[in-house]
Design an enzyme around this catalytic site. Structure first.
Site, PDB file in Angstrom:
ATOM      1  N   GLN A  60      -1.982   1.296   8.474  1.00  0.00           N
ATOM      2  CA  GLN A  60      -2.380  -0.101   8.609  1.00  0.00           C
ATOM      3  C   GLN A  60      -2.405  -0.600  10.050  1.00  0.00           C
ATOM      4  OE1 GLN A  60       0.430  -1.245   5.175  1.00  0.00           O
ATOM      5  NE2 GLN A  60      -1.270  -2.650   4.909  1.00  0.00           N
ATOM      6  N   ARG A 116      10.964  -1.739  10.368  1.00  0.00           N
ATOM      7  CA  ARG A 116      10.567  -0.755   9.358  1.00  0.00           C
ATOM      8  C   ARG A 116       9.124  -0.334   9.638  1.00  0.00           C
ATOM      9  NH1 ARG A 116       8.231  -1.468   3.571  1.00  0.00           N
ATOM     10  NH2 ARG A 116       8.218   0.714   2.975  1.00  0.00           N
ATOM     11  N   HIS A 162       3.929   6.322   3.345  1.00  0.00           N
ATOM     12  CA  HIS A 162       3.333   5.022   3.008  1.00  0.00           C
ATOM     13  C   HIS A 162       1.849   5.272   2.728  1.00  0.00           C
ATOM     14  CE1 HIS A 162       4.091   0.474   3.425  1.00  0.00           C
ATOM     15  NE2 HIS A 162       2.871   0.587   2.926  1.00  0.00           N
ATOM     16  N   ASN A 213       7.112   4.718  -0.185  1.00  0.00           N
ATOM     17  CA  ASN A 213       6.841   3.298  -0.332  1.00  0.00           C
ATOM     18  C   ASN A 213       6.023   3.068  -1.598  1.00  0.00           C
ATOM     19  OD1 ASN A 213       6.549   0.433   0.715  1.00  0.00           O
ATOM     20  ND2 ASN A 213       4.402   1.001   0.427  1.00  0.00           N
ATOM     21  N   GLU A 214       6.534   2.267  -2.507  1.00  0.00           N
ATOM     22  CA  GLU A 214       5.796   1.835  -3.696  1.00  0.00           C
ATOM     23  C   GLU A 214       5.082   2.981  -4.408  1.00  0.00           C
ATOM     24  OE1 GLU A 214       3.252  -1.489  -2.905  1.00  0.00           O
ATOM     25  OE2 GLU A 214       4.871  -2.752  -2.191  1.00  0.00           O
ATOM     26  N   ASN A 353      10.253  -4.087  -2.543  1.00  0.00           N
ATOM     27  CA  ASN A 353       9.119  -4.883  -2.065  1.00  0.00           C
ATOM     28  C   ASN A 353       8.781  -5.886  -3.153  1.00  0.00           C
ATOM     29  OD1 ASN A 353       9.041  -3.189   0.120  1.00  0.00           O
ATOM     30  ND2 ASN A 353       7.031  -2.300  -0.336  1.00  0.00           N
ATOM     31  N   TYR A 355       6.618  -9.660  -3.932  1.00  0.00           N
ATOM     32  CA  TYR A 355       5.702 -10.690  -3.447  1.00  0.00           C
ATOM     33  C   TYR A 355       5.468 -11.820  -4.433  1.00  0.00           C
ATOM     34  CZ  TYR A 355       4.300  -7.581   0.371  1.00  0.00           C
ATOM     35  OH  TYR A 355       4.294  -6.801   1.486  1.00  0.00           O
ATOM     36  N   GLU A 422      10.054  -5.535   1.939  1.00  0.00           N
ATOM     37  CA  GLU A 422       8.809  -6.285   2.164  1.00  0.00           C
ATOM     38  C   GLU A 422       8.855  -7.575   1.361  1.00  0.00           C
ATOM     39  OE1 GLU A 422       5.016  -4.365   1.404  1.00  0.00           O
ATOM     40  OE2 GLU A 422       5.687  -2.530   2.404  1.00  0.00           O
ATOM     41  N   TRP A 468       6.969  -8.880   5.690  1.00  0.00           N
ATOM     42  CA  TRP A 468       5.685  -8.191   5.785  1.00  0.00           C
ATOM     43  C   TRP A 468       4.660  -9.221   6.198  1.00  0.00           C
ATOM     44  CZ3 TRP A 468       4.236  -3.201   5.763  1.00  0.00           C
ATOM     45  CH2 TRP A 468       2.856  -2.978   5.835  1.00  0.00           C
ATOM     46  N   GLU A 475      -5.438  -4.297   5.498  1.00  0.00           N
ATOM     47  CA  GLU A 475      -4.857  -4.575   4.189  1.00  0.00           C
ATOM     48  C   GLU A 475      -5.592  -3.768   3.103  1.00  0.00           C
ATOM     49  OE1 GLU A 475      -2.182  -5.647   3.006  1.00  0.00           O
ATOM     50  OE2 GLU A 475      -2.757  -6.010   0.929  1.00  0.00           O
ATOM     51  N   TRP A 476      -5.505  -2.446   3.218  1.00  0.00           N
ATOM     52  CA  TRP A 476      -6.028  -1.518   2.218  1.00  0.00           C
ATOM     53  C   TRP A 476      -7.458  -1.862   1.782  1.00  0.00           C
ATOM     54  CZ3 TRP A 476      -3.157   2.329   3.262  1.00  0.00           C
ATOM     55  CH2 TRP A 476      -1.825   2.132   3.620  1.00  0.00           C
TER      56      TRP A 476
HETATM   57  C1  PNW Z   1       2.350  -3.580  -0.401  1.00  0.00           C
HETATM   58  N1  PNW Z   1      -1.021  -5.434  -5.644  1.00  0.00           N
HETATM   59  O1  PNW Z   1       1.268  -3.222  -1.197  1.00  0.00           O
HETATM   60  C2  PNW Z   1       2.364  -2.493   0.636  1.00  0.00           C
HETATM   61  O2  PNW Z   1       3.564  -1.799   0.757  1.00  0.00           O
HETATM   62  C3  PNW Z   1       1.812  -2.908   1.951  1.00  0.00           C
HETATM   63  O3  PNW Z   1       1.314  -1.777   2.618  1.00  0.00           O
HETATM   64  C4  PNW Z   1       0.777  -3.991   1.762  1.00  0.00           C
HETATM   65  O4  PNW Z   1       0.094  -4.309   2.928  1.00  0.00           O
HETATM   66  C5  PNW Z   1       1.499  -5.207   1.199  1.00  0.00           C
HETATM   67  O5  PNW Z   1       2.199  -4.881   0.021  1.00  0.00           O
HETATM   68  C6  PNW Z   1       0.601  -6.383   0.905  1.00  0.00           C
HETATM   69  O6  PNW Z   1      -0.355  -6.033  -0.060  1.00  0.00           O
HETATM   70  C7  PNW Z   1       0.751  -3.860  -2.269  1.00  0.00           C
HETATM   71  O7  PNW Z   1      -2.240  -5.313  -5.806  1.00  0.00           O
HETATM   72  C8  PNW Z   1      -0.600  -3.666  -2.501  1.00  0.00           C
HETATM   73  O8  PNW Z   1      -0.311  -6.036  -6.515  1.00  0.00           O
HETATM   74  C9  PNW Z   1      -1.179  -4.186  -3.612  1.00  0.00           C
HETATM   75  C10 PNW Z   1      -0.412  -4.920  -4.508  1.00  0.00           C
HETATM   76  C11 PNW Z   1       0.932  -5.128  -4.269  1.00  0.00           C
HETATM   77  C12 PNW Z   1       1.515  -4.599  -3.139  1.00  0.00           C
END
Ligand code: PNW
Length: 571
Positions: A60, A116, A162, A213-214, A353, A355, A422, A468, A475-476
């Protein structure tokens, strides 16, 4: 008083009232979300040794996708196929491969004591296999970054994986689909070799290791849905095979540290799992909400932090599905007794992590034509209408969710030490740029306060909070269209200059105060912001309406901006 004077006072009054009305309609969404008790500000501080950190990941931010001998990762492949929004790639990203001293300086400026970041496996071993050669420039890069951090009194916390799997390992062995039911799976050994190499080369200075990671994302989005790299679409079984291999690879890397390095290096090895809190929509959905969490976080946490095996509800649900589908074996693989022993207890800490939160409903038992992980759970997910949203489509702002989740982890997994690795909020990429990022400030304020409630009121052993992200970054699948950074990065500027957003100044004050101490200037500022941040008016909170309370709500908004500027001057 002359008629004219009193008229003009009247007019001013009318103008002010209209102004307040318009403003309150525009910027104060009227919703009933605020719960006076649940959402009250807790004053106090985190434990003395609490870790404040921020995070990034190699693909990233690093860029330099093909310098020296770095091999391509599955994300290089996906991005070069044009699969990302706007055809963005991580080829340059934030150019942290070259600009890492600036990144470290930003953290130093914020008073962070931990960072991190992740190591790119194909930057160390271009094919993923040590026997094919080591990229010495890659090793030099991570040594330089780690040394720069330590010289600035910032402890490195390193993620080994990651998501950027060496492409060659995907091509040669199917990546994490490799031979998932045998004991001698190549991918476990290769991950073990890579982990050993990192412990050997960096472990004298790195004391916190995160293996994966995840793994939920890699398994489901990478090997089930296939929209994430390595784009393998097999939603009935791919995710279960990949997860099985990831859990065993994690255990391997853990034991290598235990057997060969722990005595000399004295660090810790854990894993980072992602989990949304699942709140039942009605009391009848309570079991469904638990099932949702067991199928997501429990899938990995139950084997690693409990008994070496998948959650009971996952096993029984999948066994029932096998019967319904006329299969002789479950799509969920089984661990051997030896594997269970080697998996159980392989986390020195629990990396989390988090959110967002979802509302869960029971969707039990409708027969499904094409079984997949989403339907396997027998749940439906939604969102309450009054939950505010961030830029990422999946990100709803529900601060109290993190406190519930931390409590669940404490109860379910025997009170482990939890590192929040995160947490954060995205904005859209827009012009002009969002530099006064009040909504991110609010997010960090509300979520960290809930973490403090978990720590100080519920006795959850939360040891760390990690924002984060340090920087806006790749962002992927959304490319550069969603910005999570405490610092703004202009991706059209070849020098990728970093600019602090208001949230970095807020976060610096939060770190300095170690929470929300009674009587501090910082806490007073937070008190002024609190109702605004909860997206509701003080009138709603206190159950009366009237000008004064609305004005004070607005005042906290207008106070905020000059306060931020003042803070940045004294920072
Ligand atoms: C995490 N979703 O990923 C990752 O660890 C990070 O690399 C990323 O940038 C960050 O959260 C924010 O997205 C996610 O679709 C990616 O629910 C996608 C999801 C959740 C977390």
């Amino acid at each position: 008083m002359s008629a004219t004077a009193s008229d003009s006072i009247m007019e001013t009054g009318t103008f002010v009232n209209c102004f307040l009305l318009v403003i309150s309609l525009v910027i104060i969404p009227v919703n009933g979300g605020y719960d006076k008790e649940r959402d009250a500000l807790l004053k106090g501080t985190f434990p003395q040794d609490f870790i404040w950190s921020s995070a990034t990941a190699a693909y990233q931010i690093e860029g330099a996708w093909n310098v020296s001998d770095k091999g391509p990762s599955v994300w290089d492949t996906l991005a070069h196929q044009g699969r990302v929004y706007n055809q963005d790639t991580g080829d340059v990203a934030c150019d942290s491969y070259h600009k890492y001293p600036e990144d470290v300086a930003l953290m130093k400026q914020m008073g962070l004591k931990y960072y991190r970041f992740s190591i790119s496996w194909p930057r160390i071993f271009p094919t993923g296999e040590q026997q094919d050669g080591v990229n010495q420039d890659g090793v030099r890069y991570y040594n330089a970054l780690i040394n720069e951090l330590i010289a600035n009194d910032i402890q490195p916390m390193v993620t080994l994986f990651h998501w950027d799997l060496p492409q060659v390992l995907q091509d040669r062995y199917g990546g994490f689909l490799n031979n998932h039911t045998t004991n001698t799976t190549v991918i476990h050994d290769l991950f073990g070799d890579y982990a050993r190499f990192c412990y050997q080369n960096f472990g004298d200075r790195v004391k916190y290791w995160i293996t994966f990671n995840e793994p939920w994302i890699t398994s489901w989005l990478g090997y089930g849905v296939g929209n994430f790299a390595p784009q393998h679409n097999e939603p009935a079984e791919g995710q279960y095979k990949a997860a099985h291999n990831i859990i065993l690879s994690h255990a391997k890397a853990y034991h290598i540290y235990d057997d060969e390095f722990r005595a000399a290096q004295n660090g810790q090895v854990g894993i980072t799992l992602n989990c949304d809190w699942g709140t039942p929509k009605t009391p009848a959905d309570a079991d469904a909400a638990i099932r949702y969490i067991q199928f997501s976080m429990g899938w990995f946490a139950h084997p690693i932090f409990k008994n070496g095996d998948y959650p009971e509800v996952m096993k029984t649900t999948m066994a029932r599905k096998a019967q319904e589908e006329g299969r002789t074996t479950s799509r969920l693989p089984e661990f051997t007794p030896e594997q269970k022993l080697s998996i159980s207890g392989t986390g020195d800490f629990f990396g989390l992590n988090h959110y967002t939160t979802v509302e869960v409903t029971d969707a039990c038992c409708t027969p499904i034509e094409n079984p997949n992980y989403d339907t396997d759970k027998d749940v439906g997910t939604g969102h309450a209408p009054d939950w505010p949203r961030a830029a990422s489509s999946w990100l709803y702002v529900v601060p109290w969710g993190i406190r519930n989740l931390l409590g669940f982890i404490k109860e379910e997994y025997g009170d482990p030490e939890i590192y929040v690795t995160e947490n954060g909020r995205s904005d859209h990429d827009q012009d002009p740029a969002i530099m006064m990022d009040m909504e991110r400030i609010c997010y960090y304020m509300m979520y960290t306060n809930e973490v403090m409630k978990a720590s100080n009121m519920d006795n959850v052993k939360v040891k760390a909070y990690t924002a984060w992200s340090l920087l806006d970054n790749f962002e992927w699948l959304s490319g550069y269209s969603e910005r999570f950074g405490l610092h703004y990065v202009d991706f059209n500027d070849p020098t990728r200059t970093r600019y602090p957003k208001a949230s970095s100044v807020f976060f610096k004050q939060l770190v300095r105060n170690n929470g929300y101490p009674e009587g501090s200037e910082f806490t007073k500022y937070v008190e002024n912001m609190w109702y605004f941040c909860h997206n509701t008016t003080e009138a709603e909170v206190n159950g009366y309406t009237g000008g004064a309370s609305q004005i004070s709500s607005l005042f906290s908004l207008f106070l905020a901006i000059p306060m931020m500027i003042a803070y940045s001057l004294i920072a």
